[in-house]
Write a protein that holds these residues in place. Sequence first.
Motif, mmCIF file in Angstrom:
data_model
loop_
_atom_site.group_PDB
_atom_site.id
_atom_site.type_symbol
_atom_site.label_atom_id
_atom_site.label_comp_id
_atom_site.label_asym_id
_atom_site.label_seq_id
_atom_site.Cartn_x
_atom_site.Cartn_y
_atom_site.Cartn_z
ATOM 1 N N VAL A 9 3.914 3.228 87.849
ATOM 2 C CA VAL A 9 5.168 2.513 88.074
ATOM 3 C C VAL A 9 5.081 1.180 87.346
ATOM 4 N N VAL A 10 6.118 0.870 86.589
ATOM 5 C CA VAL A 10 6.140 -0.380 85.835
ATOM 6 C C VAL A 10 7.144 -1.327 86.486
ATOM 7 N N GLN A 11 6.651 -2.508 86.852
ATOM 8 C CA GLN A 11 7.505 -3.545 87.411
ATOM 9 C C GLN A 11 7.954 -4.441 86.273
ATOM 10 N N ALA A 12 9.262 -4.544 86.091
ATOM 11 C CA ALA A 12 9.797 -5.428 85.060
ATOM 12 C C ALA A 12 9.580 -6.880 85.490
ATOM 13 N N PRO A 13 9.464 -7.788 84.518
ATOM 14 C CA PRO A 13 9.217 -9.203 84.857
ATOM 15 C C PRO A 13 10.316 -9.822 85.715
ATOM 16 N N ASP A 14 11.526 -9.296 85.646
ATOM 17 C CA ASP A 14 12.623 -9.870 86.421
ATOM 18 C C ASP A 14 12.809 -9.184 87.781
ATOM 19 N N GLU A 15 11.835 -8.367 88.190
ATOM 20 C CA GLU A 15 11.918 -7.672 89.465
ATOM 21 C C GLU A 15 10.909 -8.249 90.459
ATOM 22 N N VAL A 16 11.348 -8.347 91.717
ATOM 23 C CA VAL A 16 10.510 -8.837 92.796
ATOM 24 C C VAL A 16 10.274 -7.666 93.748
ATOM 25 N N GLU A 17 9.000 -7.366 94.015
ATOM 26 C CA GLU A 17 8.714 -6.258 94.936
ATOM 27 C C GLU A 17 9.021 -6.686 96.361
ATOM 28 N N MET A 18 9.705 -5.803 97.060
ATOM 29 C CA MET A 18 10.129 -6.080 98.428
ATOM 30 C C MET A 18 9.625 -4.969 99.339
ATOM 31 N N GLN A 19 9.578 -5.279 100.619
ATOM 32 C CA GLN A 19 9.298 -4.260 101.614
ATOM 33 C C GLN A 19 10.341 -4.384 102.711
ATOM 34 N N ILE A 20 10.500 -3.330 103.464
ATOM 35 C CA ILE A 20 11.469 -3.393 104.559
ATOM 36 C C ILE A 20 10.836 -4.164 105.701
ATOM 37 N N ARG A 21 11.459 -5.262 106.050
ATOM 38 C CA ARG A 21 10.999 -6.079 107.179
ATOM 39 C C ARG A 21 11.517 -5.497 108.477
ATOM 40 N N GLY A 22 12.718 -4.905 108.400
ATOM 41 C CA GLY A 22 13.266 -4.283 109.593
ATOM 42 C C GLY A 22 14.715 -3.919 109.445
ATOM 43 N N LEU A 23 15.216 -3.305 110.476
ATOM 44 C CA LEU A 23 16.631 -2.958 110.611
ATOM 45 C C LEU A 23 17.129 -3.638 111.881
ATOM 46 N N MET A 24 18.325 -4.151 111.816
ATOM 47 C CA MET A 24 18.897 -4.794 112.996
ATOM 48 C C MET A 24 20.413 -4.703 112.940
ATOM 49 N N MET A 25 21.028 -5.016 114.039
ATOM 50 C CA MET A 25 22.485 -5.049 114.086
ATOM 51 C C MET A 25 22.953 -6.487 113.933
ATOM 52 N N ASP A 26 23.951 -6.688 113.074
ATOM 53 C CA ASP A 26 24.560 -8.002 112.920
ATOM 54 C C ASP A 26 25.343 -8.286 114.206
#
Length: 174
Positions: A9-26
């Motif tokens: 997998v190649v990460q482009a320089p303008d991409e930030v790796e993220m992870q799911i912190r959670g799901l919630m209801m607004d």
Amino acid sequence: MNPSSVQPVVQAPDEVEMQIRGLMMDPVTNMPIIVLKDVGSDLVLPIWVGIFEANAIALELEKTATPRPMTHDLLQNMARGLNAEVRKVVVSELRDDTFFAVIWMDHAGETVTMDARPSDAIALALRWDCPIYVNRTVLESSKQAASGTPNVNAEEMRRWLENLNDDDMGRYKM
């Protein structure tokens, strides 16, 4: 797919790796929010999604089996049946308060991209156990949009999202 033919997998320089912190209801709109967090910092990105899409993500986060394939399971099965593999997903754009995403796939040694809603892309990323990225311009645009929202202090919203604990996130239950 032949494992020796799979490219990393190649990460482009303008991409930030993220992870799911959670799901919630607004609490205001009663709509589900996927909260993505930068793996390298406390930066968070909330994405409001539909209830069905949030449910598809919650089912996979909780590793809940369903008696029949759900839509995203079907898409994964179809891709596998066609010898394709989802390699990464990228939340690529924020336009008119709407997020856009791209699914990156390998098929027969070729890279194939497909436009998608972020919720669908994230649901697939979870099923393929592949990375989720957000384009830096999206992160900047979302900060600017939040700071321009009436009655919402962007800094307070950011701090609130960053400091949510697992109980606040509802342990992914929808």
